[in-house]
Every structure is written in structure tokens, then in C-alpha cells.
Motif scaffolding. Structure first.
Motif: not given
Ligand code: ADP
Length: 377
Positions: A54, A56-58, A61, A74, A76, A122, A124, A190
Motif C-alpha cells: 500500500g 500512504g501519505i507518508n 508499505v 509488512a 513501512k 505484522e 495484515m 496508522d
Molecule cells: P500512511 O500513514 O502513509 O497513510 P498507512 O500506514 O495507512 O500509511 O499505510 C498505507 C497502506 O499500506 C494502507 O492503506 C494499507 O493498504 C497498507 N498497509 C499498511 N500497513 C499494512 C500492514 N501492516 N499490512 C499490510 N498492508 C498494510
């Protein structure tokens, strides 16, 4: 593994605080981070895959595998700035809870001169909460199942609030299932907007020597605003869970209108027919308590956890809901709903920062001035 002693990967969940029914009592002074951060390269311990899970804005992952055990995780990747440190520290502090995505390892590595934080979590694999419900079109999704999901989410939030952490970004995309199938556990993730809410973190030197009795913000305390933002989010998630569309919607089936903000502010929402006809009064009662426009009137997490619809979720009627069908029908509107929820959460966070707690010197309250003069005599 490079540093086995400080590495949590594969360790059993032995923290007594991890019991979901026994959140810790608030000990603001003990809220010190003990997050171990490795400085050796993450690639020594994990094989990084090209598979992006995935964006995200920051940051991104991606998938990775522990070199020793082969277990999938996973990863990040964040720029190592103070905001990212705060996110990871707060997430790490809370990550022993059953309904919060677990952090196993954190690394600080430099790539091409750029300092990065790498968070091993972990993986997801079960996907987002509402995608899973959407797939339930074949078998009935019942109010009791909805109540169980809300119980799980509320357990995580109670744990956070008792640790004096407000998440401030609870929304459908941040609620993920650990695995596909019925053994999947729903978890919150998040912590990009999470904030400590204990008094020492907010105004270390500003605590008045006696309690001002005249103004609501002081009485309420800023920490409650942050927590009440989470309560509003819980209300919106619960509403969508029980019918498939959000509470503040221009008209069922139509895109969001410009007037939606006004409606959110004035708390105008309804429980339309036919979707809400068979939903219990107890469920509506919880939603009404959560979607109150005045944050000071909104239910607290402890009040929600004490509500019979949540506590006795196993006794909630097994009424089939319209949710999976509506989610399927209104697939097109989902991203607009996400945008709107994001905007509303952002304005709630900004709104809160605007609340300025006047120091006693700054305040020009007549009654208070009189009282201070009296005390000086
Ligand atoms: P941000 O803080 O930059 O918005 P996120 O933590 O929400 O980033 O992660 C962005 C995307 O990555 C999520 O919407 C999800 O689809 C995927 N993702 C985040 N964490 C996990 C995880 N632990 N396992 C699987 N996919 C994840």
C-alpha cells in the motif's frame, strides 16, 4: 537476526497489558517510550520484496520476509523526521494489544544520505474491514456481527485512551484484518496523527494553581477534544457498518453536496427506511451518543464500553443488515466518502489546535480577576 535481545520478531505476546479486557490505567508519567531502534541495516535481518502492499501519505508499505524464519511482514518506510518518530513511538507503545497492528522491529538506516525509519509490522493479509463485508453478499451480515466488530474496535480505543493516546485518524482504511477467512482479527493501524493527551505532554508549565470555573475549554481540557474526535469516528464507522452508507450524505445515492459540512456541524443525520427499520433501538442509541456535535456531550470510550449493545454484543439480535448489498451498489461513492471523512477528521484536528487554553495572566475574566485580587490581599 543481528540483535536478538532487542528484537521482538517471533516473540510470544507475553505482555500482561495485552489482555484486551484489561486496558492499563492511565499513568501519564510512565508514558516513556522504550522503543528499541536498530541501527544496523534492515536488510541484514529481512529480505525486502518488491511487492507494494500500500501507499500512504507518508510513505510506502512493502512486503518483507524474516531471513531466519521466513515469516512474512509488512515494512513501512518513513523519512526520519520528528513527526515520524512520534508516530512510530506511539504506535509501538500501543502495539501489544490484540486489536492494534503489532510492530516487531524498528530500524534507522540512511539511504543516499536520507535518514529513514523502517517499521517492521505484522502483515495484515485480510484486507480492509468494509471490503470484507462487501464480499459477504452471499451470506447474511447481521447486527450481532456488527456489534462484535464494534466491540473489538472499542477495545483498542479504550486501551489507547487509557494510555492517554488519541488516534485521531480512525477511518475505514485504517481497520485491517490479519488474515483472510474467519480466523482473521480486526486491527487498528496508522498512528500518523496520534497524539499524547496527558496533561504533562500538553501544558507542562501552565497548570493553574486553582481551577478556573468559568470557561468550558479549561473544564473540559484539550485531551478530551482529541479523544472525542476518535468517538465521532467510531460513530461514523458504526453507522456505515449497520447500513452501508455514511450518516452525513447529501441524499442516499447521490454524491456529497457542498452543504454536507454544515450538516456535520449541525449534526443533521437520519436513520432512513428501509435500511434502518429493523436495526435495534439500542444500536441507534449508541450512534446518537457518538455523533453529538458538541464534543463535550459525546459518549466517552468508557461509556460506550459500558453500553449493553457493546458489552453484551453476543445478545444483540441476529437481524440481517442491508450493509453488504448497499456497499456493493454504492461502490462508486466509496472514495468520495473516504475523502469527506478525511477532510472532516482534518478539520477536527485543526479545530482542536485552535482551542487556546489561556494562561491565568492572559485571561481577562472579571470574576476571576476579582478573586485573584482578593487572594492577594
Ligand atoms: P500512511 O500513514 O502513509 O497513510 P498507512 O500506514 O495507512 O500509511 O499505510 C498505507 C497502506 O499500506 C494502507 O492503506 C494499507 O493498504 C497498507 N498497509 C499498511 N500497513 C499494512 C500492514 N501492516 N499490512 C499490510 N498492508 C498494510
Amino acid at each position: 537476526m543481528g540483535n536478538v535481545e532487542t528484537t521482538r520478531g517471533g516473540a510470544e505476546n507475553s505482555n500482561p497489558l495485552s489482555n484486551q479486557n484489561l486496558p492499563p490505567k492511565a499513568h501519564s508519567s510512565t508514558l516513556q517510550s522504550t522503543m528499541p531502534v536498530h541501527s544496523h541495516p534492515v536488510t541484514q535481518d529481512y529480505k525486502i520484496s518488491r511487492q507494494v502492499l500500500g501507499v500512504g501519505i507518508n510513505g510506502k508499505v512493502v512486503e518483507c520476509h524474516n531471513r531466519k524464519t521466513g515469516t512474512k511482514f509488512a515494512l513501512k518506510v518513513l523519512r526520519d523526521v520528528p513527526k515520524a518518530r512520534r508516530e512510530v513511538e506511539l504506535h509501538y507503545m500501543a502495539s501489544e494489544h490484540r486489536h492494534i497492528v503489532k510492530i516487531f522491529d524498528v530500524y534507522e538506516n540512511t539511504y543516499n544520505g536520507v535518514k529513514c525509519l523502517l517499521v517492521v509490522m505484522e502483515c495484515m493479509e485480510g484486507g480492509e474491514l468494509f471490503s470484507r463485508i462487501q464480499e459477504r453478499a452471499q451470506s447474511a451480515f447481521t447486527e450481532r456481527e456488527g456489534a462484535e466488530i464494534m466491540y473489538d474496535i472499542c477495545c483498542a480505543v479504550q486501551y489507547l485512551h487509557r494510555m492517554n493516546i488519541a488516534h485521531r485518524d480512525i477511518k475505514p482504511e485504517n481497520l485491517l484484518y490479519s488474515t483472510k477467512g474467519s480466523s482473521g482479527v480486526l486491527k487498528l493501524t496508522d498512528f500518523g496523527f496520534a497524539k499524547r493527551t496527558d496533561a504533562t505532554a500538553i501544558r507542562p508549565l501552565e497548570t493553574p494553581c486553582y481551577t478556573p470555573y468559568y470557561a468550558a475549554p479549561e473544564v473540559l481540557g484539550p485531551e478530551k477534544y482529541d479523544k472525542s474526535c476518535d468517538m465521532w469516528s467510531i460513530g461514523v464507522v458504526m453507522y456505515i457498518l449497520l447500513c452501508g452508507f455514511p450518516p452525513f450524505y447529501s441524499a442516499h445515492g447521490l454524491p456529497m453536496s457542498p452543504g454536507m459540512k454544515t450538516r456535520i456541524r449541525s449534526g443533521q443525520y437520519v436513520f432512513p427506511s428501509p435500511e434502518w427499520d429493523r436495526v435495534s433501538e439500542a444500536a441507534k442509541d449508541v450512534i446518537r451518543g457518538l455523533l453529538k456535535t458538541d464534543p463535550s456531550e459525546r459518549l466517552t470510550i468508557d461509556q460506550v464500553m459500558a453500553h449493553k449493545w457493546i458489552t453484551h454484543y453476543m445478545k444483540v439480535p441476529e437481524t440481517p443488515l442491508f450493509t453488504p448489498a448497499v456497499l456493493n451498489e454504492e461502490r462508486m461513492q466509496w472514495s468520495e466518502m473516504q475523502d469527506e471523512m478525511e477532510k472532516t477528521l482534518a478539520s477536527m484536528r485543526v479545530g482542536n489546535e485552535d482551542i487556546h487554553i489561556k494562561s491565568l495572566k492572559e485571561s481577562n475574566n472579571k470574576l476571576l480577576n476579582k478573586r485573584m485580587k482578593k487572594e492577594k490581599k
